[in-house]
Scaffold this active site. Structure first.
Site, PDB file in Angstrom:
ATOM      1  N   GLY A  46      11.013  11.929 -21.809  1.00 45.36           N
ATOM      2  CA  GLY A  46      12.416  12.161 -21.501  1.00 45.36           C
ATOM      3  C   GLY A  46      12.581  12.248 -20.000  1.00 45.36           C
ATOM      4  O   GLY A  46      11.627  12.582 -19.282  1.00 45.36           O
ATOM      5  N   GLN A  51      16.372  14.137 -11.991  1.00 45.15           N
ATOM      6  CA  GLN A  51      14.939  13.994 -11.679  1.00 45.15           C
ATOM      7  C   GLN A  51      14.645  12.775 -10.818  1.00 45.15           C
ATOM      8  O   GLN A  51      13.555  12.656 -10.265  1.00 45.15           O
ATOM      9  CB  GLN A  51      14.105  13.924 -12.965  1.00 45.15           C
ATOM     10  N   CYS A  91       6.618  19.020 -17.444  1.00 41.23           N
ATOM     11  CA  CYS A  91       7.797  18.385 -16.864  1.00 41.23           C
ATOM     12  C   CYS A  91       7.345  17.437 -15.764  1.00 41.23           C
ATOM     13  O   CYS A  91       6.482  17.777 -14.962  1.00 41.23           O
ATOM     14  CB  CYS A  91       8.726  19.450 -16.292  1.00 41.23           C
ATOM     15  N   LEU A  92       7.947  16.235 -15.735  1.00 39.78           N
ATOM     16  CA  LEU A  92       7.607  15.257 -14.704  1.00 39.78           C
ATOM     17  C   LEU A  92       7.870  15.806 -13.302  1.00 39.78           C
ATOM     18  O   LEU A  92       7.251  15.372 -12.339  1.00 39.78           O
ATOM     19  CB  LEU A  92       8.419  13.970 -14.912  1.00 39.78           C
ATOM     20  N   HIS A 133      15.453  20.475 -23.224  1.00 44.56           N
ATOM     21  CA  HIS A 133      14.796  20.424 -21.909  1.00 44.56           C
ATOM     22  C   HIS A 133      15.642  19.581 -20.941  1.00 44.56           C
ATOM     23  O   HIS A 133      15.848  19.962 -19.787  1.00 44.56           O
ATOM     24  CB  HIS A 133      13.383  19.839 -22.088  1.00 44.56           C
ATOM     25  N   GLU A 134      16.142  18.440 -21.425  1.00 44.27           N
ATOM     26  CA  GLU A 134      16.955  17.563 -20.557  1.00 44.27           C
ATOM     27  C   GLU A 134      18.286  18.226 -20.220  1.00 44.27           C
ATOM     28  O   GLU A 134      18.768  18.126 -19.093  1.00 44.27           O
ATOM     29  CB  GLU A 134      17.206  16.206 -21.217  1.00 44.27           C
ATOM     30  N   HIS A 137      17.858  20.416 -17.394  1.00 46.20           N
ATOM     31  CA  HIS A 137      17.849  19.671 -16.124  1.00 46.20           C
ATOM     32  C   HIS A 137      19.281  19.402 -15.659  1.00 46.20           C
ATOM     33  O   HIS A 137      19.593  19.525 -14.475  1.00 46.20           O
ATOM     34  CB  HIS A 137      17.137  18.323 -16.291  1.00 46.20           C
TER      35      HIS A 137
HETATM   36 NI    NI Z   1      11.545  18.079 -17.150  1.00 47.45          NI
END
Ligand code: NI
Length: 172
Positions: A46, A51, A91-92, A133-134, A137
């Protein structure tokens, strides 16, 4: 195809509440394409627009990696929630940190799809978790903001000194 740089913690753009999209135009469609390229390249499941440094309420999700499971959500809003569950999230934007985060197990999501149509989706377990989670963000929140500060400090320290984390982590 354009792979964009992932914005990393503690960059400020990750803490900003992203703006709603009023029209899904060419600019948004090009952005979504770049988001897919970036998400697959980084082996995420995702990715939210902030991000890659774009403060718009758009996220792309694919928890299986199968093309048919691609999900683009624009202006997502959870309208129903029930149950609790957790998985070890990564998380990225937060390198090397994983943590179990308490989330809703079942959600109903209202959102716009890429053609600007209003849609509703019922999601459970991993898909529901990734969506939550998104959404965090898009609201300027990271998963590490959901754990207590002592545990967060320990996890950040472990990531700095290179303590190996679980291989099963999912980067979202
Ligand atoms: Ni994340």
């Amino acid at each position: 195809m354009a792979i964009r740089d992932i914005i990393k913690y503690p960059s400020k753009v990750l803490k900003v509440k992203a703006k709603p999209v009023s029209v899904v135009g060419d600019e948004e469609k090009a952005l979504i394409k770049d988001m897919w390229d970036t998400m697959y390249f980084t082996k995420g499941i995702g990715l939210a627009a902030p991000q890659i440094g774009v403060s718009k309420r758009i996220a792309v999700i694919n928890v299986t990696g199968d093309k048919k499971d691609e999900l683009v959500v624009i202006n997502p809003e959870i309208v129903k929630r029930s149950g609790r569950c957790d998985i070890e999230e990564g998380c990225l934007s937060v390198a090397g940190v994983n943590a179990h985060i308490d989330r809703y197990k079942n959600i109903t999501l209202k959102y716009l799809d890429i053609s600007g149509q209003v849609r509703k989706l019922q999601a459970s377990d991993i898909l529901a978790i990734v969506i939550q989670h998104e959404l965090d963000h898009l609201n300027g929140m990271l998963f590490i903001d959901r754990i207590n500060s002592l545990k967060r400090k320990l996890l950040m320290w472990r990531s700095k000194v290179g303590v190996k984390s679980s291989q099963r982590r999912r980067k979202i």
